[in-house]
Design a protein around this motif. Sequence first.
Motif, PDB file in Angstrom:
ATOM      1  N   TYR A 295      54.469  86.832  30.344  1.00  0.00           N
ATOM      2  CA  TYR A 295      55.102  85.696  31.031  1.00  0.00           C
ATOM      3  C   TYR A 295      56.622  85.837  30.989  1.00  0.00           C
ATOM      4  CZ  TYR A 295      56.600  80.901  31.884  1.00  0.00           C
ATOM      5  OH  TYR A 295      57.228  79.794  32.382  1.00  0.00           O
ATOM      6  N   GLN A 296      57.121  86.152  29.782  1.00  0.00           N
ATOM      7  CA  GLN A 296      58.570  86.283  29.606  1.00  0.00           C
ATOM      8  C   GLN A 296      59.126  87.400  30.482  1.00  0.00           C
ATOM      9  OE1 GLN A 296      60.991  84.909  28.343  1.00  0.00           O
ATOM     10  NE2 GLN A 296      62.536  86.351  27.652  1.00  0.00           N
ATOM     11  N   PHE A 299      58.670  86.126  34.369  1.00  0.00           N
ATOM     12  CA  PHE A 299      59.373  84.949  34.872  1.00  0.00           C
ATOM     13  C   PHE A 299      60.718  84.710  34.205  1.00  0.00           C
ATOM     14  CE2 PHE A 299      54.837  84.300  35.589  1.00  0.00           C
ATOM     15  CZ  PHE A 299      54.864  84.234  36.967  1.00  0.00           C
ATOM     16  N   GLY A 300      60.925  85.280  33.022  1.00  0.00           N
ATOM     17  CA  GLY A 300      62.214  85.110  32.365  1.00  0.00           C
ATOM     18  C   GLY A 300      63.169  86.238  32.709  1.00  0.00           C
TER      19      GLY A 300
ATOM     20  N   TYR B 100      66.049  78.324  35.586  1.00  0.00           N
ATOM     21  CA  TYR B 100      66.341  79.741  35.833  1.00  0.00           C
ATOM     22  C   TYR B 100      65.057  80.526  36.079  1.00  0.00           C
ATOM     23  CZ  TYR B 100      70.781  78.321  33.764  1.00  0.00           C
ATOM     24  OH  TYR B 100      71.943  77.670  33.492  1.00  0.00           O
ATOM     25  N   ASP B 101      64.004  80.203  35.308  1.00  0.00           N
ATOM     26  CA  ASP B 101      62.726  80.901  35.520  1.00  0.00           C
ATOM     27  C   ASP B 101      62.231  80.682  36.946  1.00  0.00           C
ATOM     28  OD1 ASP B 101      62.879  81.735  32.955  1.00  0.00           O
ATOM     29  OD2 ASP B 101      61.101  80.691  32.225  1.00  0.00           O
ATOM     30  N   LYS B 102      62.363  79.446  37.441  1.00  0.00           N
ATOM     31  CA  LYS B 102      61.894  79.149  38.799  1.00  0.00           C
ATOM     32  C   LYS B 102      62.759  79.865  39.833  1.00  0.00           C
ATOM     33  CE  LYS B 102      59.565  74.788  37.958  1.00  0.00           C
ATOM     34  NZ  LYS B 102      60.007  74.314  36.632  1.00  0.00           N
ATOM     35  N   GLN B 104      64.487  82.580  39.313  1.00  0.00           N
ATOM     36  CA  GLN B 104      64.208  84.006  39.193  1.00  0.00           C
ATOM     37  C   GLN B 104      62.941  84.373  39.967  1.00  0.00           C
ATOM     38  OE1 GLN B 104      66.156  86.517  37.392  1.00  0.00           O
ATOM     39  NE2 GLN B 104      64.871  87.376  38.976  1.00  0.00           N
ATOM     40  N   THR B 105      61.931  83.531  39.857  1.00  0.00           N
ATOM     41  CA  THR B 105      60.683  83.775  40.577  1.00  0.00           C
ATOM     42  C   THR B 105      60.922  83.710  42.086  1.00  0.00           C
ATOM     43  OG1 THR B 105      59.551  82.757  38.728  1.00  0.00           O
ATOM     44  CG2 THR B 105      58.268  83.087  40.729  1.00  0.00           C
ATOM     45  N   GLN B 420      69.653  86.520  29.733  1.00  0.00           N
ATOM     46  CA  GLN B 420      68.409  86.075  29.112  1.00  0.00           C
ATOM     47  C   GLN B 420      67.966  87.039  28.008  1.00  0.00           C
ATOM     48  OE1 GLN B 420      66.701  83.115  29.996  1.00  0.00           O
ATOM     49  NE2 GLN B 420      65.644  83.584  28.077  1.00  0.00           N
ATOM     50  N   ASP B 424      67.740  86.196  24.002  1.00  0.00           N
ATOM     51  CA  ASP B 424      66.459  86.337  23.290  1.00  0.00           C
ATOM     52  C   ASP B 424      66.628  87.236  22.071  1.00  0.00           C
ATOM     53  OD1 ASP B 424      65.123  84.734  25.016  1.00  0.00           O
ATOM     54  OD2 ASP B 424      64.221  86.349  26.186  1.00  0.00           O
TER      55      ASP B 424
END
Lengths: 336, 463
Positions: A295-296, A299-300, B100-102, B104-105, B420, B424
């Motif tokens: 997932y990461q 989508f991340g 950001y995830d949305k 990015q998608t 990102q 992380d």
Amino acid sequence: MGHAVLDRPAHPPLPSIDPSEPTMTLLIEESASSTQEKAHKARGKVRLREHLMGWLFVGPFGIVFLAMLIAPLGYALYLSLWQKKLIGGTSFVFLGNYVKAFTDPTFLSGVWFVVRFSLVAIPLQILIALAMALIVDAVTSLFTRFSRLMVFLPYAIPTVIGAVMWGFLYSKSFGPLTDIFGLFGAPAPDFFSKNLIFYGLINVVTWQWAGYYMIILYAALQGIDPSLYEAARMDGAGKWQIALRIKIPLIAPALLLILVFSLIGTLQFFNEPQILRYLAAGTIAPGFTPNMYAYQQAFGLANFNYGSAISFALGGIVFVCVYAFLFFTRKRRSFF
Amino acid sequence: MSMKTKRLFATAAMLAAAGVLAACSPDAGSQSNASASNGGNDTTGNKASNCTNTITKKDLPVVTFWGWYPNMQLVVDNFNKQNNEVQVCWTNVGQGGDEYDKFQTAISAGTGAPDVIMIEADRIPTFQIQKALVDIKNYGFDAVKANYSDGAWKDVSIGGAVYGVPVDGGPMAMIYRKDVFDKYKITPPKTWAEYEQAAQKVKDAGGPLFGDLGANVPAVMMALQIQKGATPYTYDPAQPESIGIALNDQASKDVLDYWGSLAKKGLVGTQDQFTPEYISGVVNGKYATYISAAWAPGYLTGAGVGKGKDTGKWAVAPLPQWDAGNPVQVNWGGSAFSVTSQAKNPELAAKAAYGLYADDESLKDGWTNQIIFPLNLKALNSPEFVDLKVNFFDGQQANKEVYVPAANAYTGMTYSPFGQYYFDSMTKQISAVIDGSVTGAQAADRVQEDVANYAKEQGFTVQ
């Protein structure tokens, strides 16, 4: 042909003059050959029609199945063979992403985590479910009916809400742990710490799923012919012996079923750690479980290709685990 | 065939056709992505149907917008009321990472992104390198250039190109509990050495934790490292394939070691921030200080801090320094409005980006409620803003004394195009520092190795 025979009353093979079926009437008028040939031809038409009807009934499911499962799977598989870089664009790498996945320490540690987790969580859940099912099956009272509902209830709570709830229960400020351990003058355990998160999650998952498995086992127990118990009792078997020698062997298929279900589910562990990540980002890294890692990546970090490869790699691992499990239990089952 | 069968057949054929279309659409999407990221189809009317706000001037063209400021509804309404050229259709799709995830998608899908999007300045390179943002320099930049400081523009620019309109900033400072400081007879520390001494003093006297080292706020650690002289990224936009990464220089190691040792000595907590656990700790006076940005008071007020019996217990002092003689001011957070490359009409979208949150009424609502620390000089320089006696700080003139000087001294920084991944990695290593499995210096080395490897994997030449 069995179906055609069964269908015959609804669709007579020999054409009858029926004003409500103009097509059929037309067909007969056009045909100028002998009656036998006519009958043969009509039967062919009927067979075709029945085939068509069959496809029509399967159709709605088939289309959704193809569009929503097979097509995305195929697309993900296709994606997993490519690599997209921020600099340099997209290139075909064939199995490169898979080689990377199986040498990626984050992915491997995630896999190791879910394997360890399965080894502890699944036996625990199933033992609890089995014990509860046997009790509820053997003792019939208002209390057991009530507890059957209570044990099942956590399954009715969406996993996300369950995870949020446990997040608060584990909290040192809001949860009861500080008070409970405070009674004994001990500091409350921090289930969000790196040492205890494993057990914290085991607890959440067991709480959520044991009741569901209990219901499956209970249903299987209810399906056993009671005369078997009577026969056993006449042979001098006690309650324990009936449970161990009759009930458990007879519900072995149901046990196997839930074992496979829970194995697949646990290897794909995602919801609970993903939610609890908001409370313990340091402990639960994005690569905590393989699914979270996929997932990461997708989508991340926009690495859809590597994310797809991880998903398929995980799928492969699940397949191997389940296959190995079924292979070993095949011999076991003949023992039962 | 009977009529019934025919009808059934027709329905099935339609279903099949629909299925084929559905199965094809992902391909079609990726194709349009490959050919032109601008897209060609005009679906404005369609997309605008699910706005959170109500658009009253229905005949005007509509620009879609994602943003998460708490007073966004008011800001959008103000813009739409005052503008007769374009209307904004606003949706809140989540805060920070969720948005950001949305986005990015949507970038990867080639469709689904809004025309204008709110993003934090540190994410701009991440999206710019994917060609997801539009340079708005030619769409009215000159008219508003004077409204923002050079530092503010620097944070949203890459090379000569401008990829966002600055809205709010996050000059950092030290928020502290006056009552705790009074009780243990300490004055606000001016340096980090004094900060540690004060922490030790409070601990020895049986007081609360002095601060918090949260693994989930790597941006704070980055800012504090920059304060000591670290330059995490060097980046020449003319050569986007080459990047300098320096995450384990002495300054970065020192700062990680400093916080690691505070945590080890039990002087600061190690709780993830922005969690209910942390907020309740702040409410209950578990932490004497909170190293944070100018938008924090508004956030804390919203979470219930500083109300009831806590009223007036908070004050703010400048961020402690490594060298009191040469103070360095840093920034945490702060956002901009960017135009995405999926915008159907970039010029119109830029009008919205420049105009939103730029009117006096919206700005005033933002800073009086401390939702934003405005970068718009109209607000930043207004005496009303500068002299404001902030309720949260018991009437202290926080802007004049602390935040405005900090914002003025901030010189901007260069962010990475893989924010990102970097954050992380930092979170992972800060967490390892907290549990004592690595020292701060080792953590910095690991972050460097991890991020440099990722950069190489993504095709960069790492210097």
